[in-house]
Scaffold this active site. Structure first.
Site, PDB file in Angstrom:
ATOM      1  N   LYS A  64       0.855  -1.193   0.000  1.00  0.00           N
ATOM      2  CA  LYS A  64       0.000   0.000   0.000  1.00  0.00           C
ATOM      3  C   LYS A  64       0.892   1.244   0.000  1.00  0.00           C
ATOM      4  O   LYS A  64       1.949   1.250   0.647  1.00  0.00           O
ATOM      5  CB  LYS A  64      -0.892  -0.036   1.244  1.00  0.00           C
ATOM      6  CG  LYS A  64      -1.945   1.055   1.302  1.00  0.00           C
ATOM      7  CD  LYS A  64      -2.860   0.832   2.494  1.00  0.00           C
ATOM      8  CE  LYS A  64      -3.950   1.874   2.592  1.00  0.00           C
ATOM      9  NZ  LYS A  64      -4.876   1.599   3.714  1.00  0.00           N
ATOM     10  N   SER A 112      -9.664   1.386   2.654  1.00  0.00           N
ATOM     11  CA  SER A 112      -8.851   2.216   1.791  1.00  0.00           C
ATOM     12  C   SER A 112      -7.740   1.456   1.076  1.00  0.00           C
ATOM     13  O   SER A 112      -7.136   1.976   0.144  1.00  0.00           O
ATOM     14  CB  SER A 112      -8.234   3.344   2.607  1.00  0.00           C
ATOM     15  OG  SER A 112      -7.366   2.806   3.604  1.00  0.00           O
ATOM     16  N   SER A 158      -9.757  -0.916   6.829  1.00  0.00           N
ATOM     17  CA  SER A 158      -9.206  -0.776   5.481  1.00  0.00           C
ATOM     18  C   SER A 158      -8.498  -1.990   4.893  1.00  0.00           C
ATOM     19  O   SER A 158      -8.171  -1.999   3.709  1.00  0.00           O
ATOM     20  CB  SER A 158      -8.265   0.420   5.427  1.00  0.00           C
ATOM     21  OG  SER A 158      -9.042   1.582   5.330  1.00  0.00           O
TER      22      SER A 158
HETATM   23  N1  GLN Z   1     -13.208   3.804   6.253  1.00  0.00           N
HETATM   24  C1  GLN Z   1     -12.590   4.173   7.477  1.00  0.00           C
HETATM   25  C2  GLN Z   1     -12.205   5.631   7.428  1.00  0.00           C
HETATM   26  O1  GLN Z   1     -12.425   6.228   6.460  1.00  0.00           O
HETATM   27  C3  GLN Z   1     -11.409   3.302   7.751  1.00  0.00           C
HETATM   28  C4  GLN Z   1     -10.221   3.625   6.963  1.00  0.00           C
HETATM   29  C5  GLN Z   1      -9.003   2.827   7.333  1.00  0.00           C
HETATM   30  O2  GLN Z   1      -9.098   1.765   7.959  1.00  0.00           O
HETATM   31  N2  GLN Z   1      -7.847   3.343   6.961  1.00  0.00           N
HETATM   32  O3  GLN Z   1     -11.687   6.167   8.353  1.00  0.00           O
END
Ligand code: GLN
Length: 509
Positions: A102, A177, A201
């Protein structure tokens, strides 16, 4: 390539687009198979890299999983591994396994962008600890994957570089994400990948792309070199096409790191030893709230089928209530945004990343302009809300209150873990949605995190495993355990996988 010979009840005609994953080109092999073949001299690491890059060339135009590809570096590493094999030298634990990272993991000499314009041209001078661990074990890094900007999102649509597509249906999101990492693994553009999970994510895109994704216990995997979103919640996790490969990757990642002061000292272990087919003593708790308001009934039905399968295999289950679950989203977003607003204060465009041409010595103006242009709208929204929640007069009202509720949520789960070994429910409340469908309504997107954020608040690990399809789109089951019981998660996930009729399905691309 072999087309699936039979129809499976419940699928529409689009089933034709699914295939049994019998292809034996190196990019289709599991990490376990690659390791065995490379060790045995049957397969060259260089051929693994070439096969992966052929696959990338074939499908990446339709997926957009990557921000950066590092073919030359990957080939150099592969040749070193092949030389080691030839000379009979000792190999690491992941020889020849092609891994995608990532783009919020620092990689020495390679662009690390967090899919944000504000990190334009940022080349870190060092590797994240997990990157060094992988390289030491002879894994091969093939590139950096697309993500929601600064990991803020659940759909990989907020990337400065544009959205990643779901390999099962390119009109849909891959989740986020870590959407690029999950899509790359699902589309066989990588054998394994790393993501980060602050509120889901790793698990969300794993669920949406029909692969395995694990959020380890907070502190089990070093966060040194992971560009922070919300430090008290962030954790790096593996993405793979099967549970065994997930365990193999965790073996390497779970390692004490003095450079991360939240790193836990636990003896290293071989997680593959827990993949045994016996869950006869297992007590599963089913939180009612995981099947309540906001959960698509078709999703619930598939998860219940999986629970019945686990029951047939010897486990027992009982429903329970976790009353504080209704506060988890609000608590999570207050804490995540507050920590993010503080973390992202460092991006001013002066020391690195994007910067306007400036003559002005009015630094406030320069910083503001850099940040206005450099950050996307979702990131700015969160910085503003987080700053508000931390400001004098509101701190007690919002941030401090959220911390107190976090303790109550933890207590609720601890009580449940006194009675149950694991908790089971859906990973995502709905199937993968269309690109563009939710991005204009942030609140509706935040609601999709309902079932993934609790474990980040309590620090426990959780895994998402593929368990079926709704309208031909993948659904994942989430298994949650007490802290440091990844052994249990992997065991339950493995036995479920072995008894899941969809286990060999791959998207047709
Ligand atoms: N969807 C969640 C957020 O927007 C989690 C994102 C993540 O785990 N990085 O904060």
């Amino acid at each position: 390539m072999q087309t699936l010979p039979k129809r499976i009840k419940g699928f529409s005609n689009r089933l034709k687009s699914f295939e049994v994953n019998h292809m034996k080109k190196p990019h289709s092999l599991s990490a376990k198979e690659i390791i065995e073949k490379v060790r045995g001299g049957e397969l060259k690491a260089e051929d693994c890299v070439l096969s992966i890059f052929n696959r990338i060339e074939e499908v990446e135009g339709r997926i957009h999983a990557y921000v950066t590809l590092t073919k030359e570096l990957a080939l150099q590493k592969a040749r070193k591994i092949d030389a080691k094999v030839k000379n009979g030298e000792v190999l690491g634990r992941l020889p020849g396994v092609c891994i995608a990272l990532k783009d919020n993991l620092c990689t020495e000499g390679i662009l690390t962008s967090c899919s944000s314009r504000i990190l334009d041209g940022f080349i870190p001078p060092y590797n994240a600890t997990v990157v060094n661990l992988l390289l030491k074990e002879d894994a091969i890094i093939i590139g950096k994957t697309n993500m929601d900007e600064f990991a803020m999102g659940s759909s990989t649509e907020t990337s400065y570089f544009g959205a990643t597509k779901n390999p099962w249906d390119s009109s849909r999101v891959p989740g986020g994400s870590s959407g690029g990492s999950a899509a790359a693994v699902s589309a066989e553009e990588a054998v394994l990948a790393l993501g980060s999970d602050t509120g889901g994510s790793v698990r969300c895109p794993a669920s949406f792309c029909s692969i395995v994704g694990l959020k380890p216990t907070y502190g089990l995997v070093s966060r040194y070199g992971l560009i922070a979103y919300a430090n008290s919640l962030d954790q790096i996790g593996p993405l793979s096409r099967n549970v065994y490969d997930c365990a193999l990757l965790l073996n390497v990642l779970a390692s004490y790191d003095p450079k991360d002061n939240t790193s836990i000292r636990v003896p290293s272990q071989d997680y593959t030893q827990f993949l045994v087919d016996d869950i006869s003593d297992l007590k599963i708790g089913i939180p009612k709230e995981f099947f309540g308001e906001g959960i698509d009934e078709r999703v619930s039905k598939i998860i219940w089928e999986s629970i019945y399968t686990l029951e047939k295999l010897g486990a027992t289950y009982e429903e329970l209530s976790l009353p504080t679950l209704r506060y988890t989203l609000a608590t999570y977003y207050l804490i995540a945004m507050s920590e993010a607003s503080s973390n992202l204060a460092r991006y001013d465009g002066i020391r690195y990343g994007y910067s306007i041409d400036y003559d002005s010595k009015n630094w406030n103006e320069v910083y503001s302009k850099n940040r206005r242009i450099g950050f996307g709208s979702e990131v700015k929204r969160r910085i503003i809300l987080g700053t508000y929640a931390l400001s004098t007069g509101y701190y007690e009202e919002y941030y401090l209150k959220a911390l107190k509720v976090r303790t109550l949520i933890r207590d609720d789960f601890n009580k449940a873990f006194k009675k149950f070994d694991v908790l089971v429910g859906p990973t995502m409340p709905i199937p993968p949605f269309k690109i563009g469908e939710k991005i204009t309504d942030p609140l509706s997107l935040y609601l999709t995190d309902l079932l993934t954020v609790p474990v980040n608040l309590i620090g426990s690990p959780a895994i998402s495993v593929p368990c079926g399809f709704v309208d031909d789109m993948p659904i994942g089951m989430q298994i949650i355990s007490p802290a440091l019981r990844e052994d249990l998660l992997l065991k339950v996930a493995h036995i479920h996988e072995q008894n899941n009729k969809f286990k060999d399905y791959a998207p047709k691309l």
